[in-house]
Scaffold this motif. Structure first.
Motif, PDB file in Angstrom:
ATOM      1  N   VAL A   1       0.830  -1.211   0.000  1.00  0.00           N
ATOM      2  CA  VAL A   1       0.000   0.000   0.000  1.00  0.00           C
ATOM      3  C   VAL A   1       0.862   1.256   0.000  1.00  0.00           C
ATOM      4  CG1 VAL A   1      -0.329   0.381   2.481  1.00  0.00           C
ATOM      5  CG2 VAL A   1      -2.181   0.912   0.883  1.00  0.00           C
ATOM      6  N   LYS A   2       2.056   1.199   0.576  1.00  0.00           N
ATOM      7  CA  LYS A   2       2.943   2.360   0.542  1.00  0.00           C
ATOM      8  C   LYS A   2       3.454   2.611  -0.875  1.00  0.00           C
ATOM      9  CE  LYS A   2       4.311   2.677   5.353  1.00  0.00           C
ATOM     10  NZ  LYS A   2       5.256   2.282   6.417  1.00  0.00           N
TER      11      LYS A   2
ATOM     12  N   GLY B   1      10.856  -9.683  -3.408  1.00  0.00           N
ATOM     13  CA  GLY B   1      12.019  -9.993  -4.224  1.00  0.00           C
ATOM     14  C   GLY B   1      12.817  -8.749  -4.583  1.00  0.00           C
ATOM     15  N   THR B   2      13.781  -8.930  -5.478  1.00  0.00           N
ATOM     16  CA  THR B   2      14.696  -7.854  -5.839  1.00  0.00           C
ATOM     17  C   THR B   2      13.978  -6.589  -6.312  1.00  0.00           C
ATOM     18  OG1 THR B   2      16.562  -9.321  -6.356  1.00  0.00           O
ATOM     19  CG2 THR B   2      16.520  -7.185  -7.460  1.00  0.00           C
ATOM     20  N   GLU B   3      12.976  -6.738  -7.189  1.00  0.00           N
ATOM     21  CA  GLU B   3      12.271  -5.557  -7.682  1.00  0.00           C
ATOM     22  C   GLU B   3      11.605  -4.792  -6.542  1.00  0.00           C
ATOM     23  OE1 GLU B   3       9.572  -7.023 -10.631  1.00  0.00           O
ATOM     24  OE2 GLU B   3      11.002  -6.657 -12.259  1.00  0.00           O
TER      25      GLU B   3
ATOM     26  N   GLY C   1      11.340  -0.321  -2.784  1.00  0.00           N
ATOM     27  CA  GLY C   1      11.228   0.070  -1.377  1.00  0.00           C
ATOM     28  C   GLY C   1      12.403   0.914  -0.924  1.00  0.00           C
ATOM     29  N   SER C   2      13.596   0.598  -1.423  1.00  0.00           N
ATOM     30  CA  SER C   2      14.775   1.377  -1.084  1.00  0.00           C
ATOM     31  C   SER C   2      14.663   2.798  -1.619  1.00  0.00           C
ATOM     32  CB  SER C   2      16.030   0.703  -1.651  1.00  0.00           C
ATOM     33  OG  SER C   2      17.184   1.491  -1.429  1.00  0.00           O
TER      34      SER C   2
ATOM     35  N   ALA D   1      12.619   0.556   2.816  1.00  0.00           N
ATOM     36  CA  ALA D   1      13.421  -0.659   2.986  1.00  0.00           C
ATOM     37  C   ALA D   1      14.534  -0.430   4.014  1.00  0.00           C
ATOM     38  CB  ALA D   1      14.019  -1.087   1.653  1.00  0.00           C
ATOM     39  N   ARG D   2      14.826  -1.458   4.787  1.00  0.00           N
ATOM     40  CA  ARG D   2      15.971  -1.437   5.707  1.00  0.00           C
ATOM     41  C   ARG D   2      17.143  -2.103   4.991  1.00  0.00           C
ATOM     42  NH1 ARG D   2      15.391  -1.443  11.363  1.00  0.00           N
ATOM     43  NH2 ARG D   2      17.613  -1.956  11.349  1.00  0.00           N
TER      44      ARG D   2
END
Length: 226
Positions: free
Chosen positions: A44-45, A143-145, A150-151, A156-157
């Motif tokens: 949702v983010k 996964g990677t995508e 997220g990064s 993402a952390r």
């Protein structure tokens, strides 16, 4: 008698004054595991980020976020709702949207399970006399995508990526979700990709994915007002 207020329809950064008839809704999921590097409300983010950016670029109205989400019964990595509950929530948003002059709606969906509501959209169009388009932007789960996107948007952390592995978190790529893999060939295909290549953060890839998704959604808005 109150004077009728004249709204400045052409003011501000808009692509066309007809864009005021278009609304954008974000649809994702709030409660599902995404390994160690991503939060439980990742979908949702991401959907909200894309939706708001599209609204800012085009001038279309950002109508908000749908709170419930749904999932295939054999995918067990979170807490979800019935498709009908999403439809009920959309009915509330669309009812108020009509009062704002909305005639066309773009739903930006970033959770695969929500595709299950597609069959209800025609009924909602008839009920509210609206044109509804749902744009599905989905990734291999955690996964990677997805971690790369997220990064880029800051959820993402990156210090947790070394721990972000399906041997510890079975929902990553749905590698460890046996029932899901047995019931869905696409899920099994994605799981095999994660098993083979693992998961990494690639910010360049994340930026490319986001830019492409935003561009495609902007084009959807242009088509709706065209």
């Amino acid at each position: 008698m109150r004077d009728i207020l004249e709204l400045r329809w052409e003011a501000g950064n808009i692509i066309d004054k007809k864009v005021h008839e278009v609304g954008v809704i974000a649809l994702g999921s709030f409660l599902e595991n995404h390994g160690s590097a991503l939060p439980i409300d990742t979908d949702v983010k991401i959907a909200s980020y894309i939706s708001l950016m599209v609204s800012l670029i085009t001038g279309a109205k950002f109508l908000g976020i749908v709170l419930p989400s749904t999932e295939y019964s054999y995918v067990k990595h979170g807490i979800h709702n019935k498709p009908e509950e999403i439809v009920d929530y959309l009915r509330y948003i669309l009812s108020w949207s009509r009062k704002l002059g909305i005639k066309k709606v773009l739903i930006v969906n970033c959770h695969g399970g929500n595709i299950l509501i597609s069959k209800y959209l025609g009924d909602l169009e008839k009920e509210f006399n609206l044109k509804i388009v749902m744009k599905n932007i989905t990734f291999i789960h955690a996964g990677t995508e997805e971690v790369s996107v997220g990064s880029v948007i800051g959820i993402a952390r990156e210090d947790k990526i070394e721990d972000h592995h399906p041997s510890k978190y079975p929902e990553i790529g749905m590698v460890g979700l046996k029932e899901a893999r047995e019931n869905n060939k696409l899920i099994d295909r994605d799981a095999k990709i994660v098993e083979k290549y693992g998961v990494k953060i690639d910010r360049k890839l994340g930026e490319e994915i986001l830019n492409r998704a935003i561009k495609e959604c902007v084009e959807c808005i242009r088509e709706l007002i065209g």
